[in-house]
Design a protein around this motif. Structure first.
Motif, short mmCIF file in Angstrom:
data_model
loop_
_atom_site.label_atom_id
_atom_site.label_comp_id
_atom_site.label_asym_id
_atom_site.label_seq_id
_atom_site.Cartn_x
_atom_site.Cartn_y
_atom_site.Cartn_z
N ARG A 1 0.79 -1.14 -0.16
CA ARG A 1 0.01 -0.14 0.04
C ARG A 1 0.94 1.07 0.12
NH1 ARG A 1 -2.57 3.63 3.45
NH2 ARG A 1 -0.89 3.21 4.95
N HIS A 2 0.58 2.15 -0.92
CA HIS A 2 1.40 3.36 -0.97
C HIS A 2 0.68 4.52 -1.39
CE1 HIS A 2 2.12 2.44 -5.23
NE2 HIS A 2 2.43 1.27 -4.94
N THR B 1 0.31 7.08 2.31
CA THR B 1 -0.26 8.43 2.09
C THR B 1 0.16 9.43 3.44
OG1 THR B 1 -2.22 7.20 0.96
CG2 THR B 1 -2.59 9.55 1.94
N GLU B 2 0.18 8.67 4.58
CA GLU B 2 0.26 9.54 5.64
C GLU B 2 2.02 9.80 5.90
OE1 GLU B 2 -0.93 5.31 6.88
OE2 GLU B 2 -0.99 6.82 5.28
N ASN B 3 2.75 9.40 4.99
CA ASN B 3 4.16 9.36 5.25
C ASN B 3 4.80 8.55 6.31
OD1 ASN B 3 3.88 11.39 3.37
ND2 ASN B 3 4.16 13.18 4.48
N ALA C 1 6.44 15.72 8.71
CA ALA C 1 5.32 15.93 8.78
C ALA C 1 4.33 15.00 7.90
CB ALA C 1 5.06 17.55 8.37
N LYS C 2 2.90 15.11 8.28
CA LYS C 2 2.23 14.18 7.20
C LYS C 2 1.86 15.10 6.00
CE LYS C 2 0.88 11.04 10.81
NZ LYS C 2 0.38 10.17 11.74
#
Lengths: 354, 555
Positions: free
Chosen positions: B20-21, B524-526, B115-116
């Motif tokens: 998942r990315h 997605t959320e880094n 950061a996200k």
């Protein structure tokens, strides 16, 4: 210059013979070229230095020879060195360039004045004797020539690469450039500020003539009327002499000897009367009211072309006494009186010169 | 100051694409067009910017073809004028200004800070739409018949004397300008407010520092351009007369307003590029950047000085001699921080352990070309010299060295460097090295002759020119062809690598940045948990220990 004059001669001759270097055809060119060579040397040195550092480090510290990096935080001494040395060189270049700038843009007082009007898409030169030329400029060799330039429409830029001079030609204000040509011949004259469709067609030729040939050219090309004479006719036909009559009861200031003098305006400020001031005073008189006079002069904005303004300014510049003004007053009133006087207010002043 | 253990590159064959990315997290076109994810927005920017780059490049090709012969025989003068105008407008406003900040900056700044996302994800998406709207406006003007003001919109030419699509184009740039302002604003707030625990200002990567400086310029400079363009529109539509001398206006006022933005704009372009170079040089010499704080401060110094040099575009325009003196001096001063950076990068290599991957080759090309571009800028800052050189091909060559040789090489260095992170895949190594070498050679062949042309006096923006300039122009056109190949190659093999490239793994270059400590492509959320910055930037000893630790835990 730390270089032997013989070598310098050889070098410049060789360069001018090659297609990589423009001709040196004005008194300023050698000065500009000297700075150019210095800057070129600085650039080559800088690029070689950086290139050498990169190459040396890349070879010496490539992964195969230097498998492990040694961490170095920095070095104040080294960093100060490469801050101060470039700074010193750049400051030297600044001073050198500034001296050159003042040399190029401050004309000598004895310069021969030629007017240039730039328009889409041609250069129109006007010599004081009334000779006009389009996309051509004839100048004498060995004499300083000052160009007083203005644009009739958009920005143009007057450039003679072989003279190393260039100046923007701006709508609404006079700009000047001067040079002293040193070699007879013809040289390119470019417009270098993008000015619309035919920008690249706005090319002219500067012809440098020996003083004798120049005199010959002046005689052959004369139209019979000098700029000042054209200006005088315009002065009369626009009715300027009605107020600027030079008499004690005149409604406008006396124009004799006004050029180059200091004028006091109604708000108490003092201005030096130059070409630009005269032009502005004709176009927007209400902002240039001389002390002691009422602001009654109408604006001539849109009624006189730039060529016409040049004629008027040239006429006023040459006024040393009121004799000519009073002469034109007599002539114009007598000719006005002859057939029929048009009713005041009905005449619409037209563009006197196209 | 101590030696570190060698870190061997991990075995790539065992690397697997994460399940998942950010790319496969959501599906469908809408999930992209409505995304708030800075990484997806960066990809949107990358696609649109690449599109505009090749349109601008096509115009460059047409310009060089026309100049192959002295006559204007390929196209009429009018058409040629439209060509160079579109080339300039597209390349500057739609490519160079947004290129690194909007793509790489958008993608990396939040990750580099731990950061996200950016501070304002929705404004970030809005800025892409504004960019796209501006670009479409500009392209519309092109399709409707083009515009021939030159990218500088000089008045009164643009306001009174042209019947082309000045208004549409200016509106396009006006709108695109807001995208730049929003991006700058977003970066500034993010850098101030969203650094992870331990991420002090002086632990930030130099890439972030350079974006911080460029963002200040974007936020403070771009509104002035907007004002200048609005005044052009008002003058054109209603004849208000601010630039018209017959109405008491001043035609030079436009020049002041325009260059007040457009000179700093050069630094908006080049500063982010410098950030890329700092990252690349550090990574491939496996060293902390020499004099980290000097490099950081020189970015800020360039940004500050950059605001006070605009008048050097006007030395021949009849500005007062004394103001010309001041601006010439300030111009010399702004050259110093650039010199500092070049030497700092060079000395970063010293005692390093250097490898020559493609991004490093591009970085070397950058340093070489930027050095030439910077030093020839000193010619133009020197008052007396500027008179002869300005408005000629010398200036064309100079700013192409800085902006194309500098900025574009940095952009390509950055794209190659972070490609594995952005896509999870590697590109073909030999082809990419070939492209770097080709574009370096092609670039020099294109623009070196133009320096000579400029000193000979060939004016810029000429559709036809005196025949004695032809040989150098033919050389330049030949170079442009090579350069074109150098730029097309990456488009092809990077596209190819999206499907067929080898799986990259998390940290193919063994770099130290936080972005390399997460999976490629990132989720997605880094960060699954908030990272803590417990080491200096570019700390290779920390990385070596971490790797050793991981190896031991896994083993």
């Amino acid at each position: 210059m730390g270089i032997s004059p013989v070598l310098w001669q050889f070098l410049t001759n060789w360069l001018h013979g090659s297609a990589l270097f423009p001709a040196e055809a004005s008194s300023i060119s050698p000065w500009v070229d000297a700075l150019y060579f210095f800057l070129l040397l600085m650039t080559v040195f800088g690029v070689v230095l950086v290139g050498a550092l990169l190459t040396f480090f890349s070879v010496r510290y490539r992964r195969e020879r230097s498998p492990v990096a040694t961490q170095v935080e920095g070095s104040t001494l080294l960093e100060a060195t490469w801050t101060i040395i470039p700074l010193a060189i750049f400051l030297l270049v600044f001073v050198w360039g500034a001296l050159l700038y003042f040399r190029i843009y401050n004309p000598p007082t004895n310069a021969l004045n030629i007017y240039v009007v730039g328009k889409q898409w041609m250069w129109k030169a006007e010599h004081p004797g009334g000779q006009h030329e389009i996309n051509a400029l004839h100048v004498p060799m060995g004499k300083p020539v000052q160009l007083t330039m203005i644009s009739q429409d958009v920005f143009h830029s007057f450039s003679i690469p072989d003279f190393r001079v260039k100046r923007e030609v701006i709508p609404g204000r006079y700009s000047t450039v001067w040079f002293e040509a040193t070699r007879p011949g013809t040289y390119h004259l470019f417009c270098t500020q993008y000015c619309g469709t035919q920008h690249s067609g706005m090319i002219g030729e500067v012809t440098v003539l020996t003083p004798v040939d120049y005199q010959k050219w002046l005689h052959e090309s004369t139209s019979g009327m000098s700029l000042a004479q054209n200006g005088e006719r315009l002065f009369a036909s626009m009715g300027c002499n009605q107020c600027h009559s030079g008499t004690a009861a005149a409604r406008g200031p006396n124009l004799a000897g006004v050029y180059g003098s200091k004028l006091t305006l109604t708000d108490g400020s003092q201005v030096l009367v130059t070409d630009a001031y005269l032009r502005d005073a004709i176009l927007s008189p209400s902002q240039h009211v001389t002390a002691g006079f009422a602001p009654i002069m109408p604006t001539y904005q849109g009624q006189i072309s730039e060529d016409g303004l040049i004629d008027l300014v040239e006429y006023i510049k040459g006024l040393q006494s009121n004799y000519r003004v009073q002469q034109t007053l007599v002539t114009s009133t007598s000719s006005d009186a002859a057939p029929k006087t048009p009713e005041p207010g009905t005449t619409t002043p037209e563009m006197v010169k196209p | 100051m101590s030696a570190q253990t060698i870190v061997s590159l991990p075995d790539q064959s065992t690397a697997k694409m994460p399940k998942r990315h950010y790319i496969n997290n959501e599906h469908g076109l809408l999930s992209w067009l409505l995304t708030g994810d800075h990484k997806r927005i960066a990809i949107l920017y990358l696609i649109s910017i690449t599109f505009f780059f090749f349109i601008g490049g096509a115009f460059a090709g047409l310009i060089r073809l026309e100049l192959l012969t002295p006559q204007s025989d390929l196209v009429a003068a009018d058409t040629y004028n439209k060509f160079f105008t579109m080339h300039g407008i597209i390349m500057i406003f739609l490519f160079l200004v947004p290129s690194v900040p909007a793509t790489l900056g958008n993608f990396l700044i939040p990750i580099m800070l731990g950061a996200k996302d950016l501070a304002f994800p929705k404004i970030n998406l809005l800025s892409w739409y504004l960019y796209l709207a501006g670009g479409i406006f500009t392209l519309t003007a092109l399709v409707l018949g083009g515009v021939d003001t030159g990218w500088t919109f000089t008045t009164p030419l643009s306001t009174h004397y042209l019947n082309t699509h000045v208004i549409t184009t200016a509106l396009g740039i006006f709108v695109a300008g807001f995208s730049s302002i929003f991006t700058g604003l977003n970066f500034i707030v993010t850098i101030h407010r969203m650094r992870c625990p331990g991420m002090t200002w002086f632990k930030m990567p130099l890439f972030v520092w350079s974006h911080y400086a460029a963002s200040l310029l974007m936020v403070l400079g771009t509104p002035v351009l907007a004002i200048a363009l609005v005044l052009v529109l008002l003058e054109r539509l209603f004849g208000i007369g601010v630039f018209d001398p017959t109405k008491g206006g001043d035609p030079l006022l436009f020049q002041h307003l325009f260059w007040f933005y457009s000179h700093p704009a050069v630094y908006i372009m080049i500063l982010p590029g410098m950030g890329v170079i700092s990252e690349v040089i550090a990574t491939f010499s496996r060293k902390r950047v020499f004099g980290y704080s000097a490099v950081a401060f020189s970015s800020v110094a360039i940004a500050l000085f950059g605001f006070f040099v605009w008048e050097h575009h006007m030395f021949i325009m009849g500005v007062s001699n004394y103001s010309a003196l001041v601006f010439s001096l300030l111009t010399m001063l702004v050259a110093v921080p650039s010199a500092i950076k070049v030497f700092n990068w060079s000395f970063t290599l010293q005692k390093g352990s250097i490898t020559f991957e493609t991004p490093m080759l591009y970085a070397f090309a950058f340093i070489g070309l930027f050095t030439i571009g910077g030093l020839t800028g000193v010619f133009l800052g020197a008052l007396g010299m500027d008179i002869h050189l300005t408005e000629t091909y010398f200036i064309v060559a100079h700013f192409h060295y800085v902006m194309v040789g500098g900025m574009l090489m940095a952009f390509l260095a950055g794209i190659h460097f972070w490609w594995p992170k952005m896509t999870g895949r590697m590109y073909p190594e030999s082809l990419s090295k070939l492209s770097a070498v080709t574009s370096f050679i092609g670039f020099n062949l294109t623009f070196m002759p133009q320096f000579i042309l400029g000193y000979l006096g060939m004016p810029r923006r000429y559709a036809a020119y005196p025949p004695e300039f032809q040989v150098l122009n033919v050389l330049s056109t030949a170079g442009a062809t090579v350069l074109g190949v150098g730029f097309l190659l990456p488009l092809l093999y990077l596209g190819w690598s999206l499907k067929y490239g080898a799986i990259a793994g998390n940290n193919p270059w063994q770099a130290t940045g936080l972005e390399w400590q997460i999976q490629s492509p990132p989720p997605t959320e880094n960060f699954l948990e908030t990272p803590i910055m417990d080491h200096e930037a570019y700390d290779y000893e920390w990385l070596a220990n971490k790797t050793k630790h991981e190896v031991t835990t896994v083993g």
